[in-house]
Design an enzyme around this catalytic site. Structure first.
Site, short mmCIF file in Angstrom:
data_model
loop_
_atom_site.label_atom_id
_atom_site.label_comp_id
_atom_site.label_asym_id
_atom_site.label_seq_id
_atom_site.Cartn_x
_atom_site.Cartn_y
_atom_site.Cartn_z
N ILE A 41 0.84 -1.20 0.00
CA ILE A 41 0.00 0.00 0.00
C ILE A 41 0.88 1.25 0.00
O ILE A 41 0.62 2.21 -0.74
CB ILE A 41 -0.93 -0.01 1.24
N CYS A 42 1.90 1.24 0.81
CA CYS A 42 2.74 2.43 0.99
C CYS A 42 3.19 3.02 -0.34
O CYS A 42 2.94 4.19 -0.63
CB CYS A 42 3.94 2.06 1.85
N GLY A 182 -14.18 10.77 8.37
CA GLY A 182 -12.99 10.36 9.13
C GLY A 182 -11.89 11.39 9.00
O GLY A 182 -11.58 11.83 7.89
N SER A 183 -11.32 11.79 10.15
CA SER A 183 -10.31 12.85 10.11
C SER A 183 -9.00 12.40 10.75
O SER A 183 -8.32 13.19 11.40
CB SER A 183 -10.84 14.10 10.81
N GLU A 205 -16.27 13.97 11.48
CA GLU A 205 -15.51 13.16 12.43
C GLU A 205 -16.40 12.78 13.61
O GLU A 205 -17.10 13.62 14.17
CB GLU A 205 -14.29 13.96 12.91
N HIS A 447 20.81 29.30 12.43
CA HIS A 447 19.87 30.42 12.24
C HIS A 447 20.01 30.97 10.83
O HIS A 447 21.13 31.10 10.35
CB HIS A 447 20.17 31.51 13.25
#
Ligand SMILES: Cc1cc2nc3c(=O)[nH]c(=O)nc-3n(C[C@H](O)[C@H](O)[C@H](O)COP(=O)(O)OP(=O)(O)OC[C@H]3O[C@@H](n4cnc5c(N)ncnc54)[C@H](O)[C@@H]3O)c2cc1C
Length: 468
Positions: A41-42, A182-183, A205, A447
Site C-alpha cells: 500500500i505504501c 474520518g479525520s 468526524e 539560524h
C-alpha cells in the site's frame, strides 16, 4: 512441495520487503510472496502517491499566493488527470525499485496469493487458476499482509460516487465537492489536498476533535486553519444516511446534539480507519490469535504459533510505514539470533500528517502526560516569532514540548506548521539517546531555520525562552 527457505515473507510493503532484505543480510535463504505490485500500500496506494498529489496541492497554494512576492500569474490551467499521472509514475518507479532490491539481495520473488497450509508450509496460488498451486516450506514465516479500508455501516464504496482512498488517488477530474468521513491522517490529507486543488470540502468526524490521536491544541489549530480555508467541519458527528443520485450523493450528518444536516456532494470519501488483512491466511488452523481484526504479537513480533511472525499494519497500530519497516528489522534480527535487539516503544513512533498545515508528533499528548500524574514542564513556541517562518510566509503553527519536571525526560513533542514532518526526527533522536531538556538546551541550532522553534520550545519548557 518445492523449495525450503529459512525465511518466507508474505507481502512486500515496507514491512515485508525490509524484513526480507534484513534476512538476506543475515545470510538467510529468503523469498517474498506478493499477490499484487511490489511495495504494498505504501508505495502504490498510500504514503508515496498521496505525497505526490499533495505536492501538486502545495504548488496550487503557492500559485494562488504570489501577489505578496510581486508576481502575477495569469492564464493558469489545471489538469487533474496529469497530476494523477505524475503520482502514478512516482509509485511505478518506486515499485520497480523494490524488484531491483530483491534481485540485488538474492531474494526470490514469488507472485501469487499465499496461505498457511501447515506448520512451516505456505501454499501459493498464482492468479485465478487454482491448478497453479505450489507449496513452499520455511523455518520462519513472516506475515506482512497489511490492511485495507475499514467500512462504515450504510456507506458502501462503489468507486464512483463513494470512494475509498484507492479511488481518491486516481480521479480523472476534480470533483466540485467532496465529503470526507474520518479525520485521521488519511482523511485530513485528502481534505487538505482536494481543498487546495479547488473542491468544496466537508469533513465529518465521530470523535470530539479532528485528528483524534493528536494533541488537542494541535488539532484545534489545524481545525481553525482548515475553517479559514473554507473547509466545513463536523466533529462529534456521524453519517446517518446516504442517498445516491445520478452523479451526486446526499449525505445526512447527525451531530452529537441530535441536529441533522444534509450535504449534497459529488463524491464521498470513506476514510474511517483500516482493518488488517487477516482473512484467508489459514490463521485459525494454526491457532494464530487475532484480536479485533489484527494479529496478536509479542514484543518480538511472534504470533501465538511457533515460527510465525506478524509485522506492520496486520499486527496493529500505529499503522505507519516506518513502524512496519522497524518491526521487519527487529523481528528478523531476533529470529536470526542477534544478541542485543531493542523492542519497539509504540508510543514513540513519530506520526506525521502531510496536510497544510503539516502535523508531526511523538510521545504523549498534553492530556495523556497530565494523566500520568508526573510533574511536568511544558514549553511552547509560536512560529509568529520565527524569522525563517515569516520569511517564507508560513508562520502559522507552533512547537510544544513536554518534559518530566524531575528527570528531564522528553515525554512528548507536538509540531504544527511548515516542514515539521522533516523536523520531528530531531526529537526522535533526542528521545532515543535519552537526552534531557537541559541537554537539548545546549544544542546549537542554525539560524535562521524553522527548527529553531524546537530549541525555543525546549527553552520555554525550562522557563528561559529567548525570542518570545
Ligand atoms: C492513503 C494512505 C496514505 C498513507 N500515508 C502514510 C504516510 O504518509 N506515512 C506512513 O508512515 N504511512 C502512511 N500510510 C500507511 C502505510 O501505507 C502503511 O502503514 C504501510 O503500507 C503498512 O505496510 P505493511 O508492510 O504492513 O503492509 P502493506 O503496505 O499494506 O503491504 C501488504 C502487502 O501484502 C500483500 N498481501 C496481502 N495479503 C497477501 C496474500 N495472502 N498473499 C500475498 N500477498 C499478500 C498486499 O498485496 C500488499 O502488497 C498511508 C496509508 C494510506 C492508505
Amino acid at each position: 512441495m518445492t523449495d525450503k527457505y529459512d525465511v518466507l515473507v508474505i507481502g512486500t510493503g515496507p514491512g515485508g520487503y525490509v524484513a526480507a532484505i534484513r534476512a538476506a543480510q543475515h545470510g538467510l535463504r529468503t523469498a517474498v510472496i506478493e499477490r499484487d505490485r511490489l511495495g504494498g500500500i505504501c508505495l502504490n496506494w498510500g504514503c508515496i502517491p498521496t505525497k505526490a498529489l499533495l505536492h501538486g496541492a502545495d504548488v496550487a497554494h503557492t500559485l494562488s499566493n504570489l501577489r505578496p512576492l510581486g508576481f502575477t500569474a495569469t492564464g493558469m490551467e489545471f489538469d487533474m488527470a496529469q497530476l494523477v499521472e505524475f503520482s502514478r509514475g512516482v509509485s511505478g518507479r518506486l515499485s520497480d525499485g523494490i524488484g531491483y532490491l530483491m534481485k540485488k539481495n538474492g531474494i526470490d520473488v514469488i507472485a501469487g496469493t499465499a496461505r498457511l497450509t501447515g506448520k512451516g508450509v505456505v501454499g501459493v496460488t498464482a492468479g485465478e487458476d487454482a491448478s497453479s498451486f505450489t507449496e513452499y516450506r520455511a523455518n520462519h514465516i513472516i506475515l506482512a499482509t497489511g490492511a485495507r479500508p475499514r467500512s462504515v455501516p450504510g456507506v458502501t464504496p462503489d468507486g464512483d460516487r463513494v470512494w475509498t482512498y484507492f479511488d481518491a488517488l486516481v480521479p480523472q477530474e476534480l470533483p466540485k465537492s467532496l465529503l470526507v468521513i474520518g479525520s485521521g491522517a488519511i482523511g485530513v490529507e485528502f481534505a487538505s489536498l482536494y481543498n487546495d486543488l479547488g473542491s468544496e470540502v466537508t469533513l465529518v468526524e465521530m470523535a470530539p476533535q479532528i485528528m483524534p490521536v493528536e494533541d488537542a491544541e494541535v488539532a484545534g489549530h489545524v481545525r481553525r486553519q482548515f475553517e479559514k480555508r473554507g473547509i466545513t467541519i463536523h466533529t462529534g458527528a456521524t453519517v446517518s444516511a446516504l442517498i445516491l443520485g445520478a452523479d451526486s450523493a446526499t449525505v445526512t450528518v447527525k451531530s452529537a446534539d441530535g441536529s441533522v444536516e444534509d450535504h449534497v456532494v459529488e463524491r464521498v470519501l470513506v476514510a474511517a480507519g483500516i482493518q488488517g488483512n487477516v482473512e484467508d491466511l489459514g490463521l485459525e488452523d494454526l491457532g494464530i490469535e487475532v484480536d479485533r481484526g489484527f494479529v496478536t504479537t509479542d514484543q518480538w513480533c511472534r504470533t501465538t504459533a511457533f515460527g510465525v511472525y506478524a509485522i506492520g499494519d496486520v499486527a496493529g497500530a500505529p499503522c505507519l510505514a516506518h513502524k512496519a519497516s522497524h518491526e521487519g528489522v527487529l523481528c528478523v534480527d531476533k529470529l536470526a539470533g542477534v544478541e542485543h535487539v531493542t523492542p519497539l516503544d509504540k508510543d514513540y513512533v513519530p506520526g506525521c500528517t502531510y496536510a497544510r498545515p503539516q502535523v508531526a508528533s511523538l510521545g504523549l499528548t498534553e492530556d495523556q502526560a497530565r494523566k500520568t500524574g508526573r510533574s511536568l514542564k511544558i514549553g511552547q513556541f509560536d512560529l509568529q516569532a520565527s524569522g525563517k517562518a515569516l520569511a517564507i510566509g508560513e508562520a502559522d503553527g507552533f512547537v510544544k514540548t513536554i518534559f518530566d519536571a524531575d528527570s528531564g525526560e522528553l515525554l512528548g513533542a507536538h509540531m504544527v506548521g511548515p516542514d515539521v514532518t522533516e523536523q520531528i526526527q530531531g526529537f526522535g533522536i533526542a528521545r532515543s539517546l535519552e537526552a534531557t531538556g537541559d541537554d537539548l538546551a545546549e544544542v546549537i541550532f542554525a539560524h535562521p531555520t524553522l527548527s529553531e522553534a524546537m530549541h525555543e520550545s525546549v527553552l520555554s519548557a525550562l522557563g528561559r525562552p529567548i525570542n518570545m
